[in-house]
Design an enzyme around this catalytic site. Structure first.
Site, PDB file in Angstrom:
ATOM      1  N   LYS A 137       1.127  -1.078  -0.053  1.00 15.65           N
ATOM      2  CA  LYS A 137       0.031  -0.211  -0.306  1.00 15.65           C
ATOM      3  C   LYS A 137       0.817   1.391  -0.113  1.00 15.65           C
ATOM      4  CE  LYS A 137      -3.415   2.596   2.530  1.00 15.65           C
ATOM      5  NZ  LYS A 137      -4.843   2.492   3.889  1.00 15.65           N
ATOM      6  N   HIS A 285      -1.179 -35.436 -33.257  1.00 15.45           N
ATOM      7  CA  HIS A 285      -2.486 -33.569 -32.530  1.00 15.45           C
ATOM      8  C   HIS A 285      -3.695 -34.543 -31.231  1.00 15.45           C
ATOM      9  CE1 HIS A 285      -3.277 -33.150 -36.770  1.00 15.45           C
ATOM     10  NE2 HIS A 285      -1.892 -32.663 -36.388  1.00 15.45           N
TER      11      HIS A 285
END
Length: 544
Positions: A137, A285
């Site tokens: 922060k 594939h």
């Protein structure tokens, strides 16, 4: 001039001693806690215990040690606000200019089997997230470091700051501080999501909400499935198994399609992880075009390639044993995209590295060779209960991954449903076929003989069409003679008897399938008419 202070408190001690020493050499005061302080002192780094700065001892076996205003006021004080700095001074507190914290390993703790709820909750970090959140922060003034991989970059930046830091010099424009702060909030978000997911998952395994934390592995891929599509490979942090855990030893960078095929190869080979003999799977594939188990790896490769040598061209080869010189020589005789295995012998590496474009991928170090390699391969296909996810238009699908149907001749869940039971040889072929069909795309039909594939039918919209495709492939590969007496595996039940009739016409003498059709009696009667032995497994193996 006030001395700058760093608070180091890490679970993962990687590089922390070197980081602390470098900061101390730059004149920083080092605050620390517990095990981190001990490691720093062992490496000659002077350390001030946090309890000395707070004036309060650690409590409850370390549960409370950094949750104190002396720490959080020091992190949150805005250096360009005189009122903030005066408030610090009135209490006798000082600024904290850098925090290096990584959190308790909650995800690793709950990944272990049978973890009790109490043990899981003890691994939930409280003080760490509070500190890095405060530092992030206030990142204009405080370095927030949550990843050991960032220590080097932070040190270089700190050296360039000088003793006063960046306060008053447009610190909010520092891109590294912003990136580190963003990383902190991502870490906290993922950490909290993991805890929430664990607690919810005790009641509902997949959870009502799912939060993924994915990190890209390497740079962007050249393109996706086709040129013009951007792509990258991301792995879920904390669960970096499977393809993400492989080590590339040689060859060009993996492409999008390579990664898909390697994943398919691991999935297809996983049922043979614990096979007593070497096994080879050739994938094209994402689905196997040849699988074989033989006394030697070279023999397994030749038999797997023989199933469909045309499709094997440009495929991915996966082995459950380290690749030797003879096998490498045979592999090198054809065009192959990737080879993945538990290891590669010196002769094999010499032969395969002569092919510049061939990618060689090795199981991770903890899984190299023997039983360890088998464990990795089994886990790679979801044996550890991992999740799979895929996108659909407008959403995503998640599912748990099933345990592979490991290759075993005697499966206690099988049920013989025909008048004739399989012979010992047929049962062996059925076991092989059932393991091999698990990696084939649905609708899947696989024909096998003598622990090797004879023909594979995949991706058809009709199971009968898949059967016809498997037979045609077998005949085109010169394996027509092996159709007589072969075993057939189907990934789902036969909805009609026509699939059994087609199998009988092709020469099959034994069938393994899940069962469960409303026409099971009709299908069984058809098998009995043809003298075919049929086994129900009670388990479906769809792979869409």
């Amino acid at each position: 001039m006030n001395r700058r202070r760093a608070l180091l408190s890490v679970w993962d001690k990687t590089g922390i001693a070197e980081f602390g020493r470098a900061l101390a050499d730059l004149g920083w005061e080092i605050l620390s806690t517990g095990g981190t302080a001990r490691v720093l002192r062992e490496h000659g780094v002077g350390v001030t215990d946090v309890s000395s700065a707070t004036g309060h001892p650690e409590m409850m076996e370390g549960r409370v040690k950094t949750l104190h205003p002396a720490v959080h006021a020091g992190l949150l004080a805005r250096r360009d606000r005189p009122d903030d700095m005066e408030a610090l001074a009135r209490r006798g507190y000082g600024p904290v200019d850098l925090v290096a914290v990584n959190l308790y390993p909650f995800r690793e703790t709950v990944a272990a089997p049978d973890v009790a709820l109490g043990a899981a909750m003890e691994s939930v970090d409280i003080g760490g997230p509070a500190m890095i959140r405060a530092a992030a922060k206030n990142h204009r003034d405080v370095w927030a470091v949550v990843d050991p991989r960032d220590y080097g970059a932070v040190l270089e930046a700190v050296k360039g700051e000088g003793p006063e830091g960046l306060a008053g010099r447009k610190a909010d424009l520092n891109p590294l501080r912003k990136r580190l702060a963003a990383k902190v909030f991502r870490e906290i978000s993922a950490y909290d999501a993991a805890v929430a997911g664990y607690l919810a998952g005790r009641e509902e395994p997949l959870g009502v909400e799912v939060t993924l934390r994915l990190r890209r592995r390497g740079g962007a891929l050249r393109y996706g499935e086709n040129p013009g599509q951007s792509a990258g490979f991301y792995a879920e942090e904390g669960r970096e198994g499977g393809v993400a855990a492989l080590e590339q030893l040689h060859g060009k960078a993996l492409s999008y399609n390579n990664i898909l095929d390697v994943d398919g190869a691991l999935l297809s080979l996983a049922p043979f992880a614990f096979a007593p003999d070497p096994a080879i799977c050739i994938v094209k594939h994402t689905t196997p075009c040849g699988v074989a188990v033989r006394p030697t790896l070279a023999a397994a490769f030749e038999r797997a390639r023989g199933t469909d040598p045309v499709s094997a061209f440009g495929g991915v080869i996966a082995a459950n044993r380290a690749v030797d010189g003879e096998t490498a020589a045979r592999i090198a005789s054809m065009f192959v995209e990737c080879v993945v295995a538990p290891g590669f012998g010196e002769e094999a590496l010499e032969r395969l590295r002569a092919k510049k474009g061939l990618r060689l991928l090795e199981f991770p170090a903890e899984g190299s060779g023997g039983e360890a390699g088998a464990e990795f391969l089994a886990r790679a296909a979801g044996h550890d209960g991992a999740r799979s996810f895929r996108s659909v238009y407008g959403g995503a699908l998640f599912q748990s991954l099933p345990e592979p149907p490991f290759f075993a001749v005697d499966d206690p869940g099988w049920k013989v449903v025909t008048a004739r039971g399989p012979t010992d040889a047929e049962r062996d072929d059925l076991a092989f076929a059932w393991a091999a069909v698990a990696g084939v795309k649905s609708n899947a039909i696989l024909l096998a003989r003598d622990r090797a594939t004879v023909g594979i039918g995949t991706g058809q919209t009709s199971r009968v069409d898949s059967s016809k495709l498997a037979v045609r492939k077998a005949r085109e590969a010169g394996l027509g003679a092996e159709l007589k007496g072969c075993a057939l595996a189907s990934d789902a039940f036969f909805p009609f008897r026509d699939g059994v009739d087609a199998a009988a016409e092709a020469g099959a003498r034994a069938i393994v399938q899940p069962g469960g059709s409303i026409r099971d009696e009709e299908v069984i009667a058809a098998a009995d008419e043809h003298g075919i032995a049929m086994v129900f497994t009670g388990r479906r193996l769809f792979r869409h």
